[in-house]
Design an enzyme around this catalytic site. Sequence first.
Site, PDB file in Angstrom:
ATOM      1  N   ASN A  33      58.032  22.170  33.198  1.00  0.00           N
ATOM      2  CA  ASN A  33      57.351  20.913  32.847  1.00  0.00           C
ATOM      3  C   ASN A  33      56.900  20.899  31.386  1.00  0.00           C
ATOM      4  O   ASN A  33      56.153  20.014  30.977  1.00  0.00           O
ATOM      5  CB  ASN A  33      56.159  20.656  33.777  1.00  0.00           C
ATOM      6  CG  ASN A  33      55.017  21.650  33.569  1.00  0.00           C
ATOM      7  OD1 ASN A  33      55.148  22.629  32.845  1.00  0.00           O
ATOM      8  ND2 ASN A  33      53.892  21.400  34.219  1.00  0.00           N
ATOM      9  N   ASN A 120      46.747  26.153  38.223  1.00  0.00           N
ATOM     10  CA  ASN A 120      48.161  26.028  37.864  1.00  0.00           C
ATOM     11  C   ASN A 120      48.987  27.172  38.450  1.00  0.00           C
ATOM     12  O   ASN A 120      50.017  26.942  39.102  1.00  0.00           O
ATOM     13  CB  ASN A 120      48.297  26.013  36.340  1.00  0.00           C
ATOM     14  CG  ASN A 120      49.730  25.874  35.880  1.00  0.00           C
ATOM     15  OD1 ASN A 120      50.290  24.782  35.868  1.00  0.00           O
ATOM     16  ND2 ASN A 120      50.337  26.973  35.485  1.00  0.00           N
ATOM     17  N   THR A 147      52.318  40.900  36.645  1.00  0.00           N
ATOM     18  CA  THR A 147      51.958  41.605  35.413  1.00  0.00           C
ATOM     19  C   THR A 147      51.400  42.987  35.722  1.00  0.00           C
ATOM     20  O   THR A 147      50.734  43.183  36.748  1.00  0.00           O
ATOM     21  CB  THR A 147      50.909  40.812  34.597  1.00  0.00           C
ATOM     22  OG1 THR A 147      50.418  41.607  33.524  1.00  0.00           O
ATOM     23  CG2 THR A 147      49.734  40.376  35.458  1.00  0.00           C
ATOM     24  N   TYR A 184      43.284  35.009  33.840  1.00  0.00           N
ATOM     25  CA  TYR A 184      44.736  34.927  34.003  1.00  0.00           C
ATOM     26  C   TYR A 184      45.249  36.072  34.866  1.00  0.00           C
ATOM     27  O   TYR A 184      45.996  35.870  35.822  1.00  0.00           O
ATOM     28  CB  TYR A 184      45.457  34.954  32.643  1.00  0.00           C
ATOM     29  CG  TYR A 184      46.865  35.495  32.777  1.00  0.00           C
ATOM     30  CD1 TYR A 184      47.841  34.761  33.453  1.00  0.00           C
ATOM     31  CD2 TYR A 184      47.207  36.763  32.295  1.00  0.00           C
ATOM     32  CE1 TYR A 184      49.118  35.274  33.627  1.00  0.00           C
ATOM     33  CE2 TYR A 184      48.479  37.273  32.463  1.00  0.00           C
ATOM     34  CZ  TYR A 184      49.432  36.522  33.131  1.00  0.00           C
ATOM     35  OH  TYR A 184      50.685  37.028  33.315  1.00  0.00           O
ATOM     36  N   LYS A 188      47.500  36.649  38.911  1.00  0.00           N
ATOM     37  CA  LYS A 188      48.638  37.454  39.328  1.00  0.00           C
ATOM     38  C   LYS A 188      48.252  38.444  40.425  1.00  0.00           C
ATOM     39  O   LYS A 188      49.076  38.816  41.263  1.00  0.00           O
ATOM     40  CB  LYS A 188      49.232  38.171  38.116  1.00  0.00           C
ATOM     41  CG  LYS A 188      49.899  37.205  37.144  1.00  0.00           C
ATOM     42  CD  LYS A 188      50.957  36.376  37.861  1.00  0.00           C
ATOM     43  CE  LYS A 188      51.582  35.329  37.001  1.00  0.00           C
ATOM     44  NZ  LYS A 188      52.625  34.563  37.734  1.00  0.00           N
ATOM     45  N   ARG A 244      52.087  39.547  17.184  1.00  0.00           N
ATOM     46  CA  ARG A 244      51.084  39.125  16.204  1.00  0.00           C
ATOM     47  C   ARG A 244      51.063  40.077  15.016  1.00  0.00           C
ATOM     48  O   ARG A 244      50.990  39.652  13.853  1.00  0.00           O
ATOM     49  CB  ARG A 244      49.710  39.055  16.872  1.00  0.00           C
ATOM     50  CG  ARG A 244      48.594  38.594  15.960  1.00  0.00           C
ATOM     51  CD  ARG A 244      47.321  38.330  16.749  1.00  0.00           C
ATOM     52  NE  ARG A 244      46.932  39.457  17.565  1.00  0.00           N
ATOM     53  CZ  ARG A 244      46.292  40.530  17.123  1.00  0.00           C
ATOM     54  NH1 ARG A 244      46.000  40.634  15.846  1.00  0.00           N
ATOM     55  NH2 ARG A 244      45.951  41.498  17.943  1.00  0.00           N
ATOM     56  N   TYR A 258      41.954  47.603  16.555  1.00  0.00           N
ATOM     57  CA  TYR A 258      40.565  47.698  16.970  1.00  0.00           C
ATOM     58  C   TYR A 258      40.212  49.161  17.239  1.00  0.00           C
ATOM     59  O   TYR A 258      40.861  49.833  18.051  1.00  0.00           O
ATOM     60  CB  TYR A 258      40.340  46.893  18.246  1.00  0.00           C
ATOM     61  CG  TYR A 258      40.152  45.407  18.041  1.00  0.00           C
ATOM     62  CD1 TYR A 258      40.299  44.819  16.792  1.00  0.00           C
ATOM     63  CD2 TYR A 258      39.832  44.591  19.128  1.00  0.00           C
ATOM     64  CE1 TYR A 258      40.133  43.469  16.617  1.00  0.00           C
ATOM     65  CE2 TYR A 258      39.661  43.221  18.960  1.00  0.00           C
ATOM     66  CZ  TYR A 258      39.811  42.669  17.705  1.00  0.00           C
ATOM     67  OH  TYR A 258      39.642  41.320  17.528  1.00  0.00           O
ATOM     68  N   GLU A 333      35.459  49.493  25.610  1.00  0.00           N
ATOM     69  CA  GLU A 333      36.642  50.081  26.230  1.00  0.00           C
ATOM     70  C   GLU A 333      36.846  51.497  25.712  1.00  0.00           C
ATOM     71  O   GLU A 333      36.310  51.882  24.673  1.00  0.00           O
ATOM     72  CB  GLU A 333      37.898  49.242  25.940  1.00  0.00           C
ATOM     73  CG  GLU A 333      38.286  49.198  24.478  1.00  0.00           C
ATOM     74  CD  GLU A 333      39.595  48.484  24.228  1.00  0.00           C
ATOM     75  OE1 GLU A 333      40.374  48.326  25.175  1.00  0.00           O
ATOM     76  OE2 GLU A 333      39.842  48.075  23.079  1.00  0.00           O
TER      77      GLU A 333
END
Length: 419
Positions: A33, A120, A147, A184, A188, A244, A258, A333
Site C-alpha cells: 500500500n 498495522n 526479527t 515495533y 514481531k 546510516r 555510542y 546498556e
Amino acid sequence: MTILLTGADGYIGWPTALRIAAQTDDRVVGVDNFARREWVEEVGSTSATPIATPEERLEAAKEVHDLHNLSFVEGDLTDKSFVDELLEVHEPDTIVHTAAQPSAPYSQINGERANYTQHNNLQATRNLLWGLEEHDLTDTHFIETTTTGVYGAPEFPIPEGGATMENQGESDDVPFPAMAGSWYHLTKSHDAANMRLAHKQFDIPISDVRTAITYGTQTAETAADPRLATRFDFDYYFGVVAHRFCAQAIAGYPTTVYGKGEQRKPFISLEDAVEGLARLALSDPDERPDDHVVYNQVTRAISIVEMANTIADVGDEFDLDVSVEHFENPRDEDETHKMEIENDRYMDLIGEQRQDFTEGVRDVLETLVEYEETITAHEDRFLPGVLDDWEKEGDAADETELSYEGDAAEEAEPTPDAN
C-alpha cells in the site's frame, strides 16, 4: 501455483519478489500500500536510491529478466475485506509476509505511532492467518519475516527458536520469551505467538524467519537495471546503523559510535536474506516441514565498533576520509555485550554465505557515491541532535546534544517492509 508476497514495495520485499519470480514459472503476486514511502517522507527523509513506480518496475522485470509471471496488487492488509478478496481471487499456495512498519525508533516517537505500529503490524498478520482458515487454505505455507530483536540481548547463546525450561527437576521445550526492546519489536514477538497459535489451531505450516539487521543496496536481479533498484534508507528512523554510517561517510561526517561500541548485533546481507526467503517460498510442498519452524536469518554477529572501522577502511577505496568517533551513550546498556546466536537451521537452508560485511559495505558505498547530493540534502536526518553542530573540519560535536528521545539508532532494523 501462486506465491503471494506482501510488502512487495519494500527493501527486502521487492528483491525477494524478483528472485522468486526468476526461479519459477509459478505466478508471483506482490502486494503493498506504499505506506513505507509515506512514513519516510513524514520524518523528512527519502530513499537515497530513486524508487520506480510498480508499473515501471514490472515493465523493467519483463524487459530485463523476461519475467512475465510477476504482478502487483495495491491494498491495505489491515482491511479484512481486502485480504478476503485477495485470498479468494488468488488462492495462494505460499505467502511470504514481509509487510510491516519496521522501525523501532519510529514506533518510539510517541503513543500515536506506537499504536499505529502495533495495529498495522498485528492486524495485517491476523487477517492473513484467519483468512487462510476461513477460506479453506490451511495447506498454504505461511512465511513471515519477524526479527532477531524478539530475543533481546540475553547473556547466554540465543537458540534458533525455542528454549528448554527446567523447574523442580522437570524440563520442557518452550517458546523463547519475548524480550523485545521497542514497540515495533514487540509486534514481531506477538506475531510469533500468533503464528504458533495458528499452527496449533489451524495446522497451517509456518516458517518464522527471524531476520537480523540487513545491509546492502542490491541483489543480482536489482543490479541489472536502475528501474529495478530497491529502496535505501539512511535516516535515523528507517536507516539501520550500517546504512546510516555509510551515508555519514559519504557526506563527510564521522561514524558515531555510542560508548565503547563493543556490543555485538546480528547482521545479514540483503543478498543472503533474499536467498533464504526465496528458498523457503520455492520449497517442494512434499519435502518442506509440515510444522512450525523458526529460522534465525543471520550470518554472524558484528560489533558496532567493528562495523564502523570496516566502513572507514573500505571508505579509503572511494577516497573517503572516514573517522570513527565515540560519543557518550544515552542508553543504559552493556557496551561490551558479546551476542551469540545459533543459525544452523538457516545456514543449512542457504548452504553458504553469499556476501560478507566488507563486501556489503563496498556494495553500499559504491552505490551511494552516485547519490551523494540526495544524502547531503538530508544529512540532518542521520541522527538529529548529534551531528547538527558537527564541524566537517574535525571539531567535535557538543556531547550535550547526544540524547534524542531516549532511543538510539542502533536499534533500528529493516526487517520486514511496508504493507
